[in-house]
Scaffold this active site. Structure first.
Site, short mmCIF file in Angstrom:
data_model
loop_
_atom_site.label_atom_id
_atom_site.label_comp_id
_atom_site.label_asym_id
_atom_site.label_seq_id
_atom_site.Cartn_x
_atom_site.Cartn_y
_atom_site.Cartn_z
N ASP A 93 0.84 -1.21 0.00
CA ASP A 93 0.00 0.00 0.00
C ASP A 93 0.87 1.26 0.00
O ASP A 93 0.36 2.38 -0.06
CB ASP A 93 -1.02 -0.01 1.15
CG ASP A 93 -0.38 0.00 2.51
OD1 ASP A 93 0.86 -0.13 2.59
OD2 ASP A 93 -1.11 0.13 3.51
N LYS B 165 -1.55 -9.37 2.46
CA LYS B 165 -0.79 -8.95 3.65
C LYS B 165 -1.67 -7.99 4.43
O LYS B 165 -2.40 -7.19 3.84
CB LYS B 165 0.51 -8.26 3.25
CG LYS B 165 1.27 -7.74 4.47
CD LYS B 165 2.65 -7.27 4.15
CE LYS B 165 2.76 -5.81 3.75
NZ LYS B 165 2.22 -4.85 4.74
N GLU C 46 -1.64 -5.55 8.24
CA GLU C 46 -0.86 -5.04 9.37
C GLU C 46 -1.54 -5.36 10.70
O GLU C 46 -2.77 -5.30 10.80
CB GLU C 46 -0.70 -3.52 9.26
CG GLU C 46 0.14 -3.09 8.07
CD GLU C 46 0.36 -1.57 8.01
OE1 GLU C 46 0.07 -0.86 9.00
OE2 GLU C 46 0.82 -1.11 6.95
N GLU D 120 8.90 -4.74 10.50
CA GLU D 120 9.33 -3.43 10.00
C GLU D 120 9.85 -2.55 11.13
O GLU D 120 9.24 -2.48 12.23
CB GLU D 120 8.15 -2.71 9.31
CG GLU D 120 8.55 -1.31 8.81
CD GLU D 120 7.61 -0.70 7.79
OE1 GLU D 120 6.63 -1.34 7.40
OE2 GLU D 120 7.89 0.45 7.38
O1 KIV Z 1 3.27 -1.29 1.62
C1 KIV Z 1 4.43 -1.71 1.60
O2 KIV Z 1 5.19 -1.48 0.68
C2 KIV Z 1 4.86 -2.52 2.73
C3 KIV Z 1 6.31 -2.85 2.81
C4 KIV Z 1 7.06 -1.65 3.20
C5 KIV Z 1 6.56 -4.01 3.67
O3 KIV Z 1 4.08 -2.85 3.56
#
Ligand code: KIV
Length: 299
Positions: free
Chosen positions: A59, A128, A130, A197
């Protein structure tokens, strides 16, 4: 590492290569480091695909492609459009789409509906999202229903407004313990890997030892099982601030600027287009002019 697809596919469509799957990524725990990079467009995916295991449609799209200040403005439609582009541009890498802010935090059912839509409409291998312990129930709900999940702990850019900025996480003992607990919780819930991260090296090492799936670091040292980087950061294409953890492998932004400057100078001086860029003309029987086949081919 890539294998040829077996001709047993029910669809009858024979892909050239079998893509790496989330299971393949999971199996790399403690082995050959997992190479991951963000991609948002088909041409970039095409350049990157031969070299990496995993393409993440992050994102960060909002900041890198759309010029937003944070990732919060990214919509599900944007993630789907770019996820599809990256799928079209790649054939070997496992493609994971980052779920945008607001699309999965409400409830496990909301998350399932949004993730299922992303997977159906892009063909990506997983998503993915968070969050640590607070997202474990959702991750369990998703993984039990066929959605592979890459988790993301430590610095969480979607929480920028509650955390108060982009800061290295887990520097205090208490903070470090909380992040280890987050990583364990998302792994127990079924995540196939965990992005870690913005944490100090000792914490990255502890987390990597504590969980049974690969940790993919960004600003988290070499202690992780793999690395992810924002493509435009390492290529020198983002322009703005470069975080300490980014290594610049190229200065593509400078190359683009120099090339466009040269083009502008040529146009202004009437050096472009030159004779080699111009279609020739032939007369047909009626006297009308038409482009010759040869000149069209030459373009
Ligand atoms: O959105 C993204 O690019 C990420 C990476 C920095 C892991 O979540």
């Amino acid at each position: 590492m890539s294998t040829i697809a077996q001709p047993t596919q029910r669809s009858g469509v024979m892909p050239m290569m079998k893509r790496l799957s989330p299971r393949d990524i999971s199996a790399r725990k403690g082995g050959e480091p997992v190479v991951c990079i963000t991609a948002y467009t088909a041409p970039m995916a095409r350049f990157m695909d031969p070299h990496v295991d995993l393409l993440l449609v992050g994102d960060t799209l909002g900041m890198v492609v759309y010029g937003m200040e944070t990732t919060l403005g990214v919509t599900l439609e944007m993630s789907i459009a770019h996820g599809l582009a990256v799928m079209r541009g790649s054939q070997k890498a496992c493609v994971i789409v980052d779920m945008p802010f607001g699309s999965y935090q409400g409830s496990p059912t909301d998350a399932f509906n949004a993730c299922a839509r992303v997977m159906k409409e892009t063909g990506c291998a997983g998503v993915k999202l968070e969050g640590g312990r607070e997202m474990a129930e959702t991750i369990r709900f998703l993984t039990q229903r066929g959605i592979p999940v890459m988790a993301h702990v430590g610095l969480l850019p979607q929480s920028v407004n509650t955390v108060g900025g982009f800061r290295v996480q887990g520097r205090s003992k208490e903070g470090a313990r909380a992040i280890v607990a987050d990583a364990k919780a998302v792994t127990a819930a079924g995540a196939f890997s965990v992005v870690v991260e913005g944490v100090v090296e000792s914490l990255a090492r502890t987390i990597t030892k504590a969980v049974s799936v690969p940790t993919i670091g960004i600003g988290a040292s070499v202690a992780c099982d793999g690395q992810v980087i924002v493509g435009e950061d390492m290529l020198g294409m983002f322009g703005g601030f470069t975080p300490k953890f980014v290594k610049r492998y190229a200065e593509v932004g400078t190359i683009v600027s120099d090339a466009v400057g040269a083009y502008a100078a040529d146009v202004r001086a009437r050096r472009f287009p030159g004779p080699e860029h111009v279609y020739g003309a032939l007369e047909n029987k009626n006297g009308a002019k038409r482009a010759s086949k040869k000149s069209l081919k030459k373009k």
